[in-house]
Scaffold this motif. Structure first.
Motif, PDB file in Angstrom:
ATOM      1  N   LEU A  89       0.829  -1.204   0.000  1.00 44.52           N
ATOM      2  CA  LEU A  89       0.000   0.000   0.000  1.00 44.52           C
ATOM      3  C   LEU A  89       0.862   1.252   0.000  1.00 44.52           C
ATOM      4  CD1 LEU A  89      -2.844   1.322   0.301  1.00 44.52           C
ATOM      5  CD2 LEU A  89      -2.448   1.263   2.781  1.00 44.52           C
ATOM      6  N   ILE A  90       1.821   1.309   0.897  1.00 42.22           N
ATOM      7  CA  ILE A  90       2.660   2.505   1.035  1.00 42.22           C
ATOM      8  C   ILE A  90       3.485   2.757  -0.219  1.00 42.22           C
ATOM      9  CG2 ILE A  90       4.579   3.520   2.332  1.00 42.22           C
ATOM     10  CD1 ILE A  90       1.852   3.548   3.757  1.00 42.22           C
ATOM     11  N   THR A 104      -1.997   1.368  11.178  1.00 38.19           N
ATOM     12  CA  THR A 104      -2.236   2.799  10.957  1.00 38.19           C
ATOM     13  C   THR A 104      -1.554   3.650  12.026  1.00 38.19           C
ATOM     14  OG1 THR A 104      -4.315   2.929  12.224  1.00 38.19           O
ATOM     15  CG2 THR A 104      -4.485   2.251   9.916  1.00 38.19           C
ATOM     16  N   LEU A 105      -1.501   3.126  13.249  1.00 36.23           N
ATOM     17  CA  LEU A 105      -0.831   3.863  14.332  1.00 36.23           C
ATOM     18  C   LEU A 105       0.676   3.832  14.138  1.00 36.23           C
ATOM     19  CD1 LEU A 105      -3.681   2.965  15.602  1.00 36.23           C
ATOM     20  CD2 LEU A 105      -2.544   3.286  17.794  1.00 36.23           C
ATOM     21  N   ASP A 106       1.207   2.664  13.840  1.00 32.68           N
ATOM     22  CA  ASP A 106       2.643   2.515  13.661  1.00 32.68           C
ATOM     23  C   ASP A 106       3.138   3.385  12.511  1.00 32.68           C
ATOM     24  OD1 ASP A 106       5.137   1.142  14.382  1.00 32.68           O
ATOM     25  OD2 ASP A 106       4.959   0.145  12.445  1.00 32.68           O
ATOM     26  N   LEU A 107       2.381   3.433  11.428  1.00 27.12           N
ATOM     27  CA  LEU A 107       2.789   4.221  10.272  1.00 27.12           C
ATOM     28  C   LEU A 107       2.759   5.719  10.549  1.00 27.12           C
ATOM     29  CD1 LEU A 107       1.079   2.173   7.427  1.00 27.12           C
ATOM     30  CD2 LEU A 107       3.537   2.560   7.715  1.00 27.12           C
ATOM     31  N   GLN A 108       1.809   6.154  11.390  1.00 26.77           N
ATOM     32  CA  GLN A 108       1.731   7.584  11.696  1.00 26.77           C
ATOM     33  C   GLN A 108       3.006   8.073  12.366  1.00 26.77           C
ATOM     34  OE1 GLN A 108      -0.799  10.441  14.577  1.00 26.77           O
ATOM     35  NE2 GLN A 108      -2.099   9.181  13.278  1.00 26.77           N
ATOM     36  N   THR A 109       3.636   7.237  13.169  1.00 29.95           N
ATOM     37  CA  THR A 109       4.885   7.634  13.823  1.00 29.95           C
ATOM     38  C   THR A 109       6.013   7.788  12.805  1.00 29.95           C
ATOM     39  OG1 THR A 109       5.684   5.377  14.260  1.00 29.95           O
ATOM     40  CG2 THR A 109       4.190   6.347  15.882  1.00 29.95           C
ATOM     41  N   LYS A 110       5.810   7.225  11.611  1.00 34.84           N
ATOM     42  CA  LYS A 110       6.798   7.334  10.533  1.00 34.84           C
ATOM     43  C   LYS A 110       6.359   8.373   9.506  1.00 34.84           C
ATOM     44  CE  LYS A 110       7.654   2.443  11.344  1.00 34.84           C
ATOM     45  NZ  LYS A 110       7.418   1.056  10.859  1.00 34.84           N
ATOM     46  N   LYS A 112       3.610   8.598   7.879  1.00 35.90           N
ATOM     47  CA  LYS A 112       2.844   8.052   6.761  1.00 35.90           C
ATOM     48  C   LYS A 112       1.406   7.886   7.255  1.00 35.90           C
ATOM     49  CE  LYS A 112       6.831   5.696   4.730  1.00 35.90           C
ATOM     50  NZ  LYS A 112       6.982   6.682   3.650  1.00 35.90           N
ATOM     51  N   TYR A 113       0.488   8.562   6.584  1.00 36.23           N
ATOM     52  CA  TYR A 113      -0.888   8.607   7.080  1.00 36.23           C
ATOM     53  C   TYR A 113      -1.807   7.690   6.277  1.00 36.23           C
ATOM     54  CZ  TYR A 113       0.612  12.427  10.023  1.00 36.23           C
ATOM     55  OH  TYR A 113       1.276  13.170  10.983  1.00 36.23           O
ATOM     56  N   VAL A 114      -2.279   6.685   6.967  1.00 34.87           N
ATOM     57  CA  VAL A 114      -3.276   5.774   6.402  1.00 34.87           C
ATOM     58  C   VAL A 114      -4.414   5.674   7.411  1.00 34.87           C
ATOM     59  CG1 VAL A 114      -1.509   4.469   5.161  1.00 34.87           C
ATOM     60  CG2 VAL A 114      -2.260   3.677   7.403  1.00 34.87           C
ATOM     61  N   GLU A 115      -5.592   5.286   6.935  1.00 35.02           N
ATOM     62  CA  GLU A 115      -6.734   5.221   7.840  1.00 35.02           C
ATOM     63  C   GLU A 115      -7.626   4.038   7.502  1.00 35.02           C
ATOM     64  OE1 GLU A 115      -8.298   9.115   7.215  1.00 35.02           O
ATOM     65  OE2 GLU A 115      -9.513   8.521   5.501  1.00 35.02           O
ATOM     66  N   SER A 116      -8.203   3.459   8.532  1.00 34.93           N
ATOM     67  CA  SER A 116      -9.189   2.406   8.358  1.00 34.93           C
ATOM     68  C   SER A 116     -10.482   3.054   7.877  1.00 34.93           C
ATOM     69  CB  SER A 116      -9.426   1.676   9.688  1.00 34.93           C
ATOM     70  OG  SER A 116     -10.594   0.881   9.616  1.00 34.93           O
ATOM     71  N   VAL A 117     -11.016   2.555   6.763  1.00 35.27           N
ATOM     72  CA  VAL A 117     -12.272   3.114   6.255  1.00 35.27           C
ATOM     73  C   VAL A 117     -13.448   2.155   6.459  1.00 35.27           C
ATOM     74  CG1 VAL A 117     -11.152   4.629   4.590  1.00 35.27           C
ATOM     75  CG2 VAL A 117     -11.767   2.320   3.895  1.00 35.27           C
ATOM     76  N   MET A 242      -6.500   2.526   3.868  1.00 40.39           N
ATOM     77  CA  MET A 242      -6.018   3.157   2.652  1.00 40.39           C
ATOM     78  C   MET A 242      -5.241   4.420   3.009  1.00 40.39           C
ATOM     79  SD  MET A 242      -9.653   2.806   0.543  1.00 40.39           S
ATOM     80  CE  MET A 242      -8.977   2.386  -1.060  1.00 40.39           C
ATOM     81  N   GLN A 243      -4.418   4.889   2.097  1.00 34.93           N
ATOM     82  CA  GLN A 243      -3.695   6.127   2.342  1.00 34.93           C
ATOM     83  C   GLN A 243      -4.685   7.291   2.395  1.00 34.93           C
ATOM     84  OE1 GLN A 243       0.321   6.746   0.996  1.00 34.93           O
ATOM     85  NE2 GLN A 243       0.133   5.059  -0.475  1.00 34.93           N
ATOM     86  N   THR A 244      -4.535   8.139   3.407  1.00 33.32           N
ATOM     87  CA  THR A 244      -5.475   9.223   3.642  1.00 33.32           C
ATOM     88  C   THR A 244      -5.610  10.151   2.442  1.00 33.32           C
ATOM     89  OG1 THR A 244      -5.050   9.163   6.022  1.00 33.32           O
ATOM     90  CG2 THR A 244      -6.012  11.171   5.148  1.00 33.32           C
ATOM     91  N   ASP A 245      -4.507  10.485   1.801  1.00 31.27           N
ATOM     92  CA  ASP A 245      -4.560  11.360   0.627  1.00 31.27           C
ATOM     93  C   ASP A 245      -5.396  10.732  -0.482  1.00 31.27           C
ATOM     94  OD1 ASP A 245      -3.054  13.293   1.851  1.00 31.27           O
ATOM     95  OD2 ASP A 245      -1.165  12.760   0.858  1.00 31.27           O
TER      96      ASP A 245
END
Length: 349
Positions: A89-90, A104-110, A112-117, A242-245
């Motif tokens: 995905l990334i 999604t939490l782990d990626l935010q610290t890096k 990279k913004y993804v979210e559960s939809v 999915m990626q937030t953007d």
């Protein structure tokens, strides 16, 4: 320093999967140039193990024809571990991933913004099993010290949960060895051959282990009650993230995906395990339809019926990750950015 062992079969499978992903990367980037809702709009979704019961809604939605009815042409791809689905995905090889929400939490610290939809579950659906040989030596997570414990992949959600159970019970993450063994035959073989003393896996692997009398259940997190006991609250796990953007620029497409998945979750809540099993590909049962239906029945309690994030679920996941993950410990994760209910709320109508 602790050395992490990798199971040879899993590594080989990972190389093959990587080759196939590389081949389709450019194609994926060109398949979804439009955010509109044209008939047969192409979307690629990577699943952290298509035949795993915890990710069953992905294939079931396709088999029920709900993607097509929404005007989507969804291609489901499979990786043996959720962490590899996250990577796909990334890197932009796919537009969505079906895997655990905790990524999604782990990626935010890096950054990279993804979210559960769409949140498929409110329990992990995971089971910690131990081999018959080690059953008398491992009677609780307090006994993880010095043991080799199987996970689907290093950095996967099974890895995360194993570390939490260890730390919660006084065992440091450096005091046991996680072993990447995938799921299914590779996990079972590692258990039988003594490559691991126990490990965390899901159905249908769990059902097969018990049927073969190759191991015993130590901790069962396939139900909300099991999640509460082991983790202290609801634990949202399998989801479409999915990626937030991409979500923000393709809202019509995301809404169609949410419509299809929520419809499937509702369908699952009103049908039996046998009826669900009958809809799945024949090879998923591995020649034993009865055992496969039993595996689905054992795991069904983990699923939501509306795709909505369970109340206090994100907080439970954050607590679990903070227990051992330095990245989460050092960052203030904005949980509101790790999921959205915008699409499932509309899909409920």
């Amino acid at each position: 320093m602790r050395k992490s062992t990798r199971f040879t079969a899993s590594a080989a499978a990972g190389l093959l999967a990587l080759s196939s992903l590389t081949a389709c990367a450019n194609e994926a980037a060109s398949d979804t140039g439009s955010s509109g809702g044209g008939k047969g709009e192409k979307v690629k979704i990577m699943v952290g193990g298509l035949d795993k019961v915890i990710y069953l809604p992905a294939m079931l939605t396709q088999r029920l024809g709900y993607f097509t009815e929404e005007g989507l042409n969804v291609e489901l791809l499979s990786e043996p571990a959720g962490v590899q689905a996250e990577t796909a995905l990334i890197s932009g090889q796919v537009q969505g991933a079906v895997g655990f929400y905790d990524h999604t939490l782990d990626l935010q610290t890096k950054e990279k913004y993804v979210e559960s939809v769409v949140q498929f579950s409110h329990a992990p659906g995971e089971v910690e099993v131990v081999s018959n040989k080690a059953a008398d030596k491992i009677t609780s997570p307090k006994d993880f010290k010095g043991k080799k414990l199987g996970v689907t992949g290093l950095g996967s959600s099974t890895d995360f949960l194993t570390k939490y159970l260890a730390v919660k019970n006084g065992v440091k993450v450096s005091e046991f060895s996680p072993v990447a063994v995938g799921a299914g035959p590779t996990f079972i073989s590692a258990l039988e051959q003594g490559a691991i003393d126990g490990g965390m896996t899901t159905d249908p692997t769990v059902a097969t282990i018990l049927d073969k009398k190759a191991g015993k259940v130590l901790i069962d997190m396939r139900t909300p009650e099991g999640s509460q006991e082991a983790l202290g609250g609801p634990y949202p796990s399998s989801s479409l993230y999915m990626q937030t953007d991409w979500v923000n620029s393709h809202k019509e497409t995301v809404q169609k995906l949410a419509n299809a998945f929520v419809r499937t979750l509702k369908w699952m809540s009103t049908h039996s395990a046998d009826e669900i099993a009958a809809k799945m590909p024949a090879d998923y049962s591995q020649g034993n339809k009865t055992l496969y239906a039993e595996a689905i029945k054992s795991t069904l309690p983990m699923f939501t019926n509306d795709g909505v994030m369970p109340q206090n679920g994100p907080e439970t996941v954050e607590k679990v990750l903070k227990a051992f993950n330095p990245n989460i410990q050092k960052h203030d994760v904005d949980l509101s950015k790790t999921y959205t209910t915008e699409f499932v709320e509309k899909a409920k109508g």
